[in-house]
Write a protein that holds these residues in place. Structure first.
Motif, PDB file in Angstrom:
ATOM      1  N   GLY A 162       0.825  -1.213   0.000  1.00 24.95           N
ATOM      2  CA  GLY A 162       0.000   0.000   0.000  1.00 24.95           C
ATOM      3  C   GLY A 162       0.854   1.255   0.000  1.00 24.95           C
ATOM      4  O   GLY A 162       0.450   2.294   0.533  1.00 24.95           O
ATOM      5  N   MET A 163       2.019   1.183  -0.592  1.00 25.10           N
ATOM      6  CA  MET A 163       3.019   2.246  -0.448  1.00 25.10           C
ATOM      7  C   MET A 163       3.584   2.719  -1.784  1.00 25.10           C
ATOM      8  O   MET A 163       3.854   3.911  -1.960  1.00 25.10           O
ATOM      9  N   LEU A 164       3.700   1.794  -2.747  1.00 24.43           N
ATOM     10  CA  LEU A 164       4.329   2.133  -4.029  1.00 24.43           C
ATOM     11  C   LEU A 164       3.647   3.324  -4.698  1.00 24.43           C
ATOM     12  O   LEU A 164       4.296   4.167  -5.312  1.00 24.43           O
ATOM     13  N   HIS A 165       2.313   3.413  -4.551  1.00 30.04           N
ATOM     14  CA  HIS A 165       1.587   4.483  -5.250  1.00 30.04           C
ATOM     15  C   HIS A 165       1.799   5.861  -4.609  1.00 30.04           C
ATOM     16  O   HIS A 165       1.269   6.845  -5.105  1.00 30.04           O
ATOM     17  N   TYR A 166       2.570   5.940  -3.538  1.00 29.00           N
ATOM     18  CA  TYR A 166       2.951   7.250  -2.998  1.00 29.00           C
ATOM     19  C   TYR A 166       4.326   7.671  -3.505  1.00 29.00           C
ATOM     20  O   TYR A 166       4.857   8.685  -3.074  1.00 29.00           O
ATOM     21  N   LEU A 167       4.883   6.877  -4.402  1.00 30.42           N
ATOM     22  CA  LEU A 167       6.157   7.232  -5.038  1.00 30.42           C
ATOM     23  C   LEU A 167       5.859   7.573  -6.499  1.00 30.42           C
ATOM     24  O   LEU A 167       5.276   6.750  -7.208  1.00 30.42           O
ATOM     25  N   SER A 168       6.277   8.772  -6.920  1.00 31.55           N
ATOM     26  CA  SER A 168       6.050   9.153  -8.320  1.00 31.55           C
ATOM     27  C   SER A 168       6.845   8.193  -9.210  1.00 31.55           C
ATOM     28  O   SER A 168       7.796   7.549  -8.742  1.00 31.55           O
ATOM     29  N   PRO A 169       6.477   8.096 -10.500  1.00 35.41           N
ATOM     30  CA  PRO A 169       7.142   7.102 -11.346  1.00 35.41           C
ATOM     31  C   PRO A 169       8.671   7.201 -11.342  1.00 35.41           C
ATOM     32  O   PRO A 169       9.368   6.191 -11.202  1.00 35.41           O
ATOM     33  N   ASP A 170       9.203   8.423 -11.460  1.00 34.82           N
ATOM     34  CA  ASP A 170      10.676   8.523 -11.529  1.00 34.82           C
ATOM     35  C   ASP A 170      11.314   8.195 -10.183  1.00 34.82           C
ATOM     36  O   ASP A 170      12.307   7.473 -10.095  1.00 34.82           O
ATOM     37  N   ILE A 171      10.709   8.696  -9.095  1.00 34.00           N
ATOM     38  CA  ILE A 171      11.254   8.402  -7.762  1.00 34.00           C
ATOM     39  C   ILE A 171      11.118   6.905  -7.475  1.00 34.00           C
ATOM     40  O   ILE A 171      12.028   6.263  -6.952  1.00 34.00           O
ATOM     41  N   GLY A 172       9.982   6.341  -7.865  1.00 36.97           N
ATOM     42  CA  GLY A 172       9.753   4.908  -7.632  1.00 36.97           C
ATOM     43  C   GLY A 172      10.828   4.050  -8.285  1.00 36.97           C
ATOM     44  O   GLY A 172      11.353   3.116  -7.670  1.00 36.97           O
ATOM     45  N   ASP A 173      11.177   4.363  -9.535  1.00 34.28           N
ATOM     46  CA  ASP A 173      12.207   3.581 -10.239  1.00 34.28           C
ATOM     47  C   ASP A 173      13.510   3.570  -9.444  1.00 34.28           C
ATOM     48  O   ASP A 173      14.111   2.526  -9.218  1.00 34.28           O
ATOM     49  N   ARG A 174      13.917   4.764  -9.026  1.00 37.73           N
ATOM     50  CA  ARG A 174      15.197   4.896  -8.317  1.00 37.73           C
ATOM     51  C   ARG A 174      15.148   4.202  -6.957  1.00 37.73           C
ATOM     52  O   ARG A 174      16.046   3.426  -6.605  1.00 37.73           O
ATOM     53  N   VAL A 175      14.062   4.460  -6.224  1.00 43.52           N
ATOM     54  CA  VAL A 175      13.964   3.953  -4.855  1.00 43.52           C
ATOM     55  C   VAL A 175      13.900   2.425  -4.840  1.00 43.52           C
ATOM     56  O   VAL A 175      14.635   1.761  -4.107  1.00 43.52           O
ATOM     57  N   VAL A 176      13.007   1.862  -5.659  1.00 44.27           N
ATOM     58  CA  VAL A 176      12.812   0.409  -5.579  1.00 44.27           C
ATOM     59  C   VAL A 176      14.077  -0.310  -6.080  1.00 44.27           C
ATOM     60  O   VAL A 176      14.452  -1.356  -5.539  1.00 44.27           O
ATOM     61  N   ALA A 177      14.766   0.275  -7.073  1.00 48.27           N
ATOM     62  CA  ALA A 177      16.016  -0.346  -7.542  1.00 48.27           C
ATOM     63  C   ALA A 177      17.050  -0.350  -6.414  1.00 48.27           C
ATOM     64  O   ALA A 177      17.743  -1.359  -6.194  1.00 48.27           O
ATOM     65  N   THR A 178      17.149   0.744  -5.673  1.00 49.44           N
ATOM     66  CA  THR A 178      18.113   0.808  -4.552  1.00 49.44           C
ATOM     67  C   THR A 178      17.756  -0.232  -3.498  1.00 49.44           C
ATOM     68  O   THR A 178      18.634  -0.916  -2.956  1.00 49.44           O
ATOM     69  N   LEU A 179      16.483  -0.377  -3.227  1.00 49.42           N
ATOM     70  CA  LEU A 179      16.040  -1.333  -2.209  1.00 49.42           C
ATOM     71  C   LEU A 179      16.331  -2.767  -2.673  1.00 49.42           C
ATOM     72  O   LEU A 179      16.815  -3.597  -1.895  1.00 49.42           O
ATOM     73  N   ARG A 180      16.053  -3.060  -3.940  1.00 50.62           N
ATOM     74  CA  ARG A 180      16.318  -4.412  -4.455  1.00 50.62           C
ATOM     75  C   ARG A 180      17.796  -4.756  -4.327  1.00 50.62           C
ATOM     76  O   ARG A 180      18.169  -5.848  -3.924  1.00 50.62           O
ATOM     77  N   ASP A 181      18.653  -3.765  -4.660  1.00 53.63           N
ATOM     78  CA  ASP A 181      20.101  -4.007  -4.634  1.00 53.63           C
ATOM     79  C   ASP A 181      20.604  -4.313  -3.231  1.00 53.63           C
ATOM     80  O   ASP A 181      21.625  -4.983  -3.064  1.00 53.63           O
ATOM     81  N   ALA A 182      19.927  -3.791  -2.217  1.00 55.05           N
ATOM     82  CA  ALA A 182      20.404  -3.953  -0.833  1.00 55.05           C
ATOM     83  C   ALA A 182      20.131  -5.351  -0.283  1.00 55.05           C
ATOM     84  O   ALA A 182      20.664  -5.712   0.771  1.00 55.05           O
ATOM     85  N   LEU A 183      19.311  -6.135  -0.987  1.00 49.94           N
ATOM     86  CA  LEU A 183      18.867  -7.415  -0.428  1.00 49.94           C
ATOM     87  C   LEU A 183      19.821  -8.563  -0.786  1.00 49.94           C
ATOM     88  O   LEU A 183      20.389  -8.593  -1.885  1.00 49.94           O
ATOM     89  N   ALA A 184      19.941  -9.513   0.133  1.00 46.77           N
ATOM     90  CA  ALA A 184      20.734 -10.720  -0.122  1.00 46.77           C
ATOM     91  C   ALA A 184      19.917 -11.672  -0.996  1.00 46.77           C
ATOM     92  O   ALA A 184      18.680 -11.662  -0.934  1.00 46.77           O
ATOM     93  N   PRO A 185      20.604 -12.513  -1.794  1.00 47.17           N
ATOM     94  CA  PRO A 185      19.877 -13.555  -2.541  1.00 47.17           C
ATOM     95  C   PRO A 185      19.027 -14.380  -1.574  1.00 47.17           C
ATOM     96  O   PRO A 185      19.425 -14.617  -0.435  1.00 47.17           O
ATOM     97  N   GLY A 186      17.860 -14.799  -2.051  1.00 46.17           N
ATOM     98  CA  GLY A 186      16.932 -15.530  -1.175  1.00 46.17           C
ATOM     99  C   GLY A 186      15.919 -14.609  -0.519  1.00 46.17           C
ATOM    100  O   GLY A 186      15.000 -15.079   0.154  1.00 46.17           O
ATOM    101  N   SER A 187      16.103 -13.292  -0.717  1.00 43.75           N
ATOM    102  CA  SER A 187      15.161 -12.313  -0.155  1.00 43.75           C
ATOM    103  C   SER A 187      13.949 -12.175  -1.066  1.00 43.75           C
ATOM    104  O   SER A 187      13.989 -12.548  -2.249  1.00 43.75           O
TER     105      SER A 187
END
Ligand code: SAM
Length: 271
Positions: A162-187
């Protein structure tokens, strides 16, 4: 009513304008909302058929998703971003019901969440609550309560429910990519979002939300899916929330208007 509680509201907080967390609490029939939040919730409900049902459906899929992550995927660490105010069944409760040692960190931009967090902490040593802005993911990921409580060398579930839609498209791309990169495999990444499948109510809700709360963006299913990057989507993929591993049979052809406002998906980081 909320305002009747002794010492409430905390004097340092501004309750004259609505916030996302409190308006959502009002939609869910909670107690942590004030006149401005209820006015916004009522206004939105007048324009969007089934909006309250959609909030309820979002909570239900949160519970099913966390239960699946803890039970089936063996996840014991949860980073819940845009966690909202405590409601009936919260991430840490669902996770701990499966694994009492499961750890959760809640992050929300709304300072009222921290007020509740203090009470929560007293009873739940496995749980932390911090105030943070997801639009600044490095600050959130580097926060000492986050790094001190969760092990980024091991799999975890990162939630933007219930959170992604509070991120504008450009901010969402940057933010979610940063978050994905921070995770260990298996996450796993677990997201739900306001969707745009061409129904007028979906863009209308985004517009009302942007007008009143500054942020609000409906994404097509393909756009939501793109935020999972190269993670592997768990069955059934990105679908209307009511269709994501429902507890009982749900007819996809008979979804109510409220059930067609949001979609959910969970995906695995393989390497
Ligand atoms: N995750 C909960 C759920 O699905 O039931 C709450 C969802 S509620 C609709 C969205 C939450 O995201 C609110 O509590 C709001 O304060 C929070 N939020 C919105 N923008 C945020 C941001 N930039 N950083 C952190 N939290 C944010």
């Amino acid at each position: 009513m909320t305002e009747d509680r002794p010492g409430w509201p905390p004097p340092e907080l501004d309750f004259s304008k609505p916030t996302i967390a409190r308006a959502y609490d009002a939609l869910l029939g909670g107690k942590d909302n004030f006149a401005a939040d209820r006015a916004l919730a009522d206004h939105a409900c007048e324009h969007i058929p089934g909006l309250r049902d959609s909030a309820v459906e979002n909570r239900k899929v949160l519970v099913r998703g966390v239960r699946w992550l803890a039970r089936e995927a063996g996840i014991d660490q949860f980073l819940d971003l845009g966690s909202g105010l405590p409601t009936v069944t919260n991430t840490h409760e669902v996770a701990k019901a499966e694994n009492p040692a499961a750890r959760t960190v809640y992050v929300d931009i709304d300072p009222l969440v921290l007020v509740h967090g203090r009470a929560l902490l007293a009873e739940n040593p496995e749980t932390r609550v911090i105030v943070g802005d997801v639009r600044e993911p490095d600050a959130v990921l580097g926060h000492e309560e986050v790094t001190g409580h969760l092990d980024f060398g091991r799999p975890m579930a990162l939630m933007l429910v219930g959170m992604l839609h509070y991120l504008s498209p450009d901010i969402g791309d940057r933010v979610v990519a940063t978050l994905r990169d921070a995770l260990a495999p298996g996450s796993y990444l677990f997201m739900t979002s306001l969707v745009d499948t061409g129904l007028p109510a979906q863009q209308e809700l985004a517009r009302i939300t942007r007008e009143s709360l500054e942020e609000g963006w409906a994404r097509t299913p393909e756009e939501i899916e793109r935020h999972f990057g190269d993670f592997e989507l768990v069955d059934p993929g990105v679908v209307y929330t009511a269709l994501w591993r429902p507890d009982g049979p749900v007819d996809p052809g008979a979804l109510t208007p409220g059930e067609q406002l949001g979609m959910a998906g969970i995906a695995l980081k393989k390497s």
